[in-house]
Scaffold this motif. Sequence first.
Motif, PDB file in Angstrom:
ATOM      1  N   ILE A 143       0.883  -1.267  -0.001  1.00  0.00           N
ATOM      2  CA  ILE A 143      -0.121  -0.048   0.070  1.00  0.00           C
ATOM      3  C   ILE A 143       0.779   1.314   0.088  1.00  0.00           C
ATOM      4  CG2 ILE A 143      -1.777   1.315   1.251  1.00  0.00           C
ATOM      5  CD1 ILE A 143      -2.824  -1.426   2.317  1.00  0.00           C
ATOM      6  N   THR A 168      -1.552  -1.296  -3.782  1.00  0.00           N
ATOM      7  CA  THR A 168      -2.851  -0.330  -3.726  1.00  0.00           C
ATOM      8  C   THR A 168      -2.301   1.062  -3.306  1.00  0.00           C
ATOM      9  OG1 THR A 168      -4.073  -1.874  -2.622  1.00  0.00           O
ATOM     10  CG2 THR A 168      -4.577   0.496  -2.238  1.00  0.00           C
ATOM     11  N   PHE A 176      -2.932   4.862  -1.893  1.00  0.00           N
ATOM     12  CA  PHE A 176      -4.165   5.069  -0.829  1.00  0.00           C
ATOM     13  C   PHE A 176      -4.078   6.690  -0.976  1.00  0.00           C
ATOM     14  CE2 PHE A 176      -4.691   6.625   3.533  1.00  0.00           C
ATOM     15  CZ  PHE A 176      -5.975   6.366   3.692  1.00  0.00           C
ATOM     16  N   ARG A 181     -10.470   9.385   1.402  1.00  0.00           N
ATOM     17  CA  ARG A 181      -9.699   8.218   1.877  1.00  0.00           C
ATOM     18  C   ARG A 181     -10.003   7.151   0.607  1.00  0.00           C
ATOM     19  NH1 ARG A 181      -7.892   8.139   7.093  1.00  0.00           N
ATOM     20  NH2 ARG A 181      -7.871   5.886   6.914  1.00  0.00           N
ATOM     21  N   GLU A 198      -8.799   4.012  -1.602  1.00  0.00           N
ATOM     22  CA  GLU A 198      -7.677   2.827  -1.710  1.00  0.00           C
ATOM     23  C   GLU A 198      -7.920   2.221  -3.206  1.00  0.00           C
ATOM     24  OE1 GLU A 198      -7.330   0.029   1.249  1.00  0.00           O
ATOM     25  OE2 GLU A 198      -7.600   1.395   2.860  1.00  0.00           O
TER      26      GLU A 198
END
Length: 131
Positions: free
Chosen positions: A33, A63, A65, A100, A102
Amino acid sequence: MAGYNNITAAFAVMVIAFLVFRPASMVVLADYIFAVGDDTGWNDQRYDYQAWADNYFYHPGDTLFFLYDPGLYDVVVAGSAELFDACSIDHNLGFYHSGRDELVLPTPGTYYFFDRATCKDFHMKFYVNVN
């Protein structure tokens, strides 16, 4: 007891040799991430997000973020390099505005991201190549 120590040492050498010389196809990479902009987040129209993105290598399953103020920013996933260059929201692959978000990089390829309001004037955008 000396024979036992020799076997233990030989085993340790074999394990180390395996870990060092194993084929690349046996390397298992965990999904990672990436916090876009690191400590800056997706919150600074003067920040060079492309320079940030260029510091990393991306793999399928990783990912991105995005952490930002949804009253000021959003995330658009452009459908092509041309749309990205033009900061166009036409034919986008996704539009996000939660603050927020992802976003998983599912397959190899190039992915393009920008903020709708600041893209043209401040170039708040970047792309990543997933290998």
